[in-house]
Design an enzyme around this catalytic site. Structure first.
Site, short mmCIF file in Angstrom:
data_model
loop_
_atom_site.label_atom_id
_atom_site.label_comp_id
_atom_site.label_asym_id
_atom_site.label_seq_id
_atom_site.Cartn_x
_atom_site.Cartn_y
_atom_site.Cartn_z
N CYS A 36 0.82 -1.21 0.00
CA CYS A 36 0.00 0.00 0.00
C CYS A 36 0.86 1.26 0.00
CB CYS A 36 -0.91 -0.05 1.23
SG CYS A 36 -1.74 1.50 1.62
N CYS A 39 -0.04 3.96 2.58
CA CYS A 39 0.36 3.50 3.91
C CYS A 39 1.81 3.89 4.18
CB CYS A 39 0.23 1.99 4.03
SG CYS A 39 -1.46 1.38 3.81
#
Length: 112
Positions: A36, A39
């Site tokens: 991600c 993230c």
């Protein structure tokens, strides 16, 4: 439980109850994944926040791929999802990366 140098602790399905639900402080849980991008952008923001707000807030992360039980239990459908737990209950949920100033504004009621 693994503590990163950033002050953000990694928790798993196995220790989520003790580390998050049993915490005396409010806990910001970042539901994350290695793949991600947003993230990864959030990592330094949360690291700085973990150091600055250590007296008022604990910050941990849960890898959604390695910890499906916790991910499903709290209905996490996107990463990053930030969920704040107080007294063992989720009290706030935010989806997506954001700059530190905005995150602090959104957490004001939790940190008060």
């Amino acid at each position: 439980m693994t503590t990163h140098t950033t002050g953000v602790t990694e928790v798993t399905d196995a220790d989520f109850g003790a580390e998050v639900l049993g915490s005396g402080l409010p806990v910001l849980v970042k539901f994350t994944a290695e793949w991600c991008g947003p993230c990864r952008q959030l990592k330094p923001v949360l690291g700085a926040l973990a150091e600055e707000e250590a007296a008022r807030l604990r910050i941990v992360e849960v890898d959604v791929d390695r910890n499906p039980g916790t991910t499903v239990r709290y209905g996490v459908l996107a990463t990053p999802t930030l969920m704040v737990f107080r007294d063992g209950k989720p009290v706030k949920s935010l989806v997506g990366a954001r700059p530190k100033r905005r995150l602090l504004e959104e957490l004001e009621d939790v940190l008060a």
